[in-house]
Design a protein around this motif. Structure first.
Motif, mmCIF file in Angstrom:
data_model
loop_
_atom_site.group_PDB
_atom_site.id
_atom_site.type_symbol
_atom_site.label_atom_id
_atom_site.label_comp_id
_atom_site.label_asym_id
_atom_site.label_seq_id
_atom_site.Cartn_x
_atom_site.Cartn_y
_atom_site.Cartn_z
ATOM 1 N N THR A 132 113.001 -21.672 6.602
ATOM 2 C CA THR A 132 112.348 -22.692 7.420
ATOM 3 C C THR A 132 112.752 -24.083 6.929
ATOM 4 O OG1 THR A 132 110.369 -22.694 6.028
ATOM 5 C CG2 THR A 132 110.377 -21.210 7.926
ATOM 6 N N CYS A 175 113.569 -24.257 12.505
ATOM 7 C CA CYS A 175 113.238 -25.675 12.314
ATOM 8 C C CYS A 175 112.126 -26.111 13.258
ATOM 9 C CB CYS A 175 114.464 -26.543 12.605
ATOM 10 S SG CYS A 175 115.962 -26.084 11.717
ATOM 11 N N ASP A 176 111.406 -27.142 12.836
ATOM 12 C CA ASP A 176 110.432 -27.783 13.722
ATOM 13 C C ASP A 176 110.017 -29.103 13.067
ATOM 14 O OD1 ASP A 176 108.881 -26.475 16.272
ATOM 15 O OD2 ASP A 176 107.743 -28.119 15.384
ATOM 16 N N THR A 177 109.441 -29.979 13.885
ATOM 17 C CA THR A 177 108.911 -31.242 13.348
ATOM 18 C C THR A 177 107.408 -31.162 13.108
ATOM 19 O OG1 THR A 177 108.628 -32.090 15.600
ATOM 20 C CG2 THR A 177 110.689 -32.632 14.473
ATOM 21 N N LEU A 179 104.969 -24.796 11.803
ATOM 22 C CA LEU A 179 106.046 -24.146 11.055
ATOM 23 C C LEU A 179 105.512 -23.361 9.860
ATOM 24 C CD1 LEU A 179 109.135 -23.878 11.186
ATOM 25 C CD2 LEU A 179 109.288 -25.815 9.602
ATOM 26 N N GLN A 180 104.422 -23.832 9.272
ATOM 27 C CA GLN A 180 103.847 -23.129 8.124
ATOM 28 C C GLN A 180 103.307 -21.747 8.492
ATOM 29 O OE1 GLN A 180 101.035 -26.043 6.622
ATOM 30 N NE2 GLN A 180 102.434 -26.666 4.988
ATOM 31 N N LEU A 183 111.488 -28.137 7.751
ATOM 32 C CA LEU A 183 110.688 -29.134 8.454
ATOM 33 C C LEU A 183 111.555 -30.369 8.678
ATOM 34 C CD1 LEU A 183 107.852 -29.965 9.528
ATOM 35 C CD2 LEU A 183 107.441 -30.949 7.248
ATOM 36 N N ARG A 240 104.598 -29.611 11.042
ATOM 37 C CA ARG A 240 104.399 -28.882 9.785
ATOM 38 C C ARG A 240 103.386 -27.739 9.949
ATOM 39 N NH1 ARG A 240 105.146 -30.271 4.457
ATOM 40 N NH2 ARG A 240 105.615 -32.434 5.058
#
Length: 396
Positions: free
Chosen positions: A257, A233-235, A240-241, A259, A237
């Motif tokens: 994954t 997870c991450d905030t 994380l992509q 978001l 984008r």
């Protein structure tokens, strides 16, 4: 380019880096890359020389200088041969005058050094700004440390890291075909120690709450032999992509994954509440442990920014704790040597969460030093980035 022209270009780039540090702008590497794109006439030797000047000057100046020239003049005091390049030539810097101001030198401003963990003494200062080696991690899904020793025979094993292989600084390892094949990743030893400290196993359900580009997610997939359910997870984008193509290259097929929207993390992780065997919280921080790689971070840290990091860390460790199954474990980690982000943050967590306990004895022998309820890794003591980590077990 002449040597004098290289130095003048370095001063101009330092001007931009110092301004970005004061204003919260782009990182030094991005500014340097953009400057080189604007100077396509600069050859590879020019770029290497300019980069060396820029980063040597950043390491010399303890805080954001008034100008790039002031930073470079501070470097002249350390590298006096550079003085001859201030020759006033067409593309070179103007001659040095007797009354010119120089940037203050040293590791960091005194107020910042005062925030360091008590384990970080003056004996650590030189190592904190030395050029870092290039550490690789073998991907167990496709490779091993032994394979890396054949691919890069000039390297050496990293103490206490069974998948780690160390190479000289700026080795072009990512140009090797083995990288495109997913046989290894570039990952500092501290991150390798932290990933192993999570104590993962095949069949577990695991959450990497602050996955970013996925370096530690992929380490976890490697350690579990691609046989664990992993939610990354991450905030952010954009960061994380980066993970999905990296996971495909590594053969890590069981990584999902997700978001997250800032402020809505709990609601968006409702299906994982109380379910995870392991949760990794690699929280955003000052980055004070990574000054070897990003020395301009010393110029960026302010009390307000540190307070924001502290608040984010407390929020994220609490969110992570809610995801842990009874008897499961959470690993809190920050690439920081600042007490408030490390041992103090974990002490506060344990006070807020009665019944949770801090584990011990999960690092390789000789690696790390006890720091409150966790452990501190430092460049001088451990030969890796500065890192604080604490493994916590939830009540059954």
């Amino acid at each position: 380019m002449t040597p004098a022209a290289r130095l003048q270009t370095s001063i101009e780039i330092l001007d931009a880096i110092a301004a970005a540090a004061r204003e919260g702008g782009a990182p030094a590497d991005a500014i340097f890359a953009e400057a080189m794109r604007a100077r396509r006439y600069a050859g590879s030797k020019d770029r290497r020389a300019i980069r060396a000047h820029v980063y040597d000057a950043i390491r010399a100046a303890r805080s954001a200088p008034a100008s790039g020239r002031a930073a470079m003049l501070a470097l002249v005091d350390v590298q006096p041969d550079l003085a001859a390049l201030f020759d006033g030539s067409g593309y070179g810097p103007a001659p040095i005058t007797d009354d010119e101001a120089r940037a203050e030198t040293g590791l960091a401003a005194g107020a910042l050094i005062d925030l360091f963990d008590a384990l970080v003494g003056e004996d650590e200062h030189e190592a904190m700004l030395a050029r870092a080696p290039l550490d690789l991690r073998a991907n167990r899904i496709k490779s091993s440390q032994g394979d890396l020793s054949h691919l890069f025979p000039d390297g050496e094993a990293i103490p206490g890291a069974p998948d780690g292989w160390r190479l000289p600084p700026e080795t072009a390892a990512v140009q090797h075909p083995g990288y495109a094949e997913g046989r290894f990743e570039v990952q500092d030893a501290a991150s390798q120690y932290a990933s192993a400290a999570l104590d993962t196993a095949a069949g577990q359900a695991i959450v990497d709450l602050c996955a970013g580009g996925g370096g530690k997610t992929l380490a976890i997939a490697s350690l579990t032999g691609n046989d664990a359910e992993i939610l990354a997870c991450d905030t952010n984008r954009a960061r994380l992509q980066q993970l999905q193509p990296r996971a495909e290259r590594a053969g890590a097929t069981r990584v999902e994954t997700r978001l997250l929207n800032p402020g809505q993390e709990r609601a968006m992780l409702d299906d994982w509440q109380g379910r995870a065997d392991r949760v990794f919280v690699d929280a955003p921080c000052s980055g004070s442990g990574t000054w070897r790689r990003s020395p301009e971070l010393r110029w960026r840290l302010t009390p307000a920014r540190l307070d924001r990091h502290r608040a984010d860390q407390a929020k994220l460790i609490d969110i992570g704790a809610d995801l842990v199954a009874p008897g499961g474990k959470l690993l809190y980690a920050v690439c920081s040597i600042i007490t408030r982000e490390g041992r103090a943050q974990v002490d506060d967590f344990l006070n807020r969460h009665p019944g949770w306990t801090a584990d011990a004895g999960y690092l390789p022998e000789g690696i790390g030093r006890a720091a409150g309820a966790g452990f501190l890794l430092t460049p001088g003591h451990d030969g890796c980035d500065g890192f604080f980590l604490a493994r916590l077990t939830s009540p059954c």
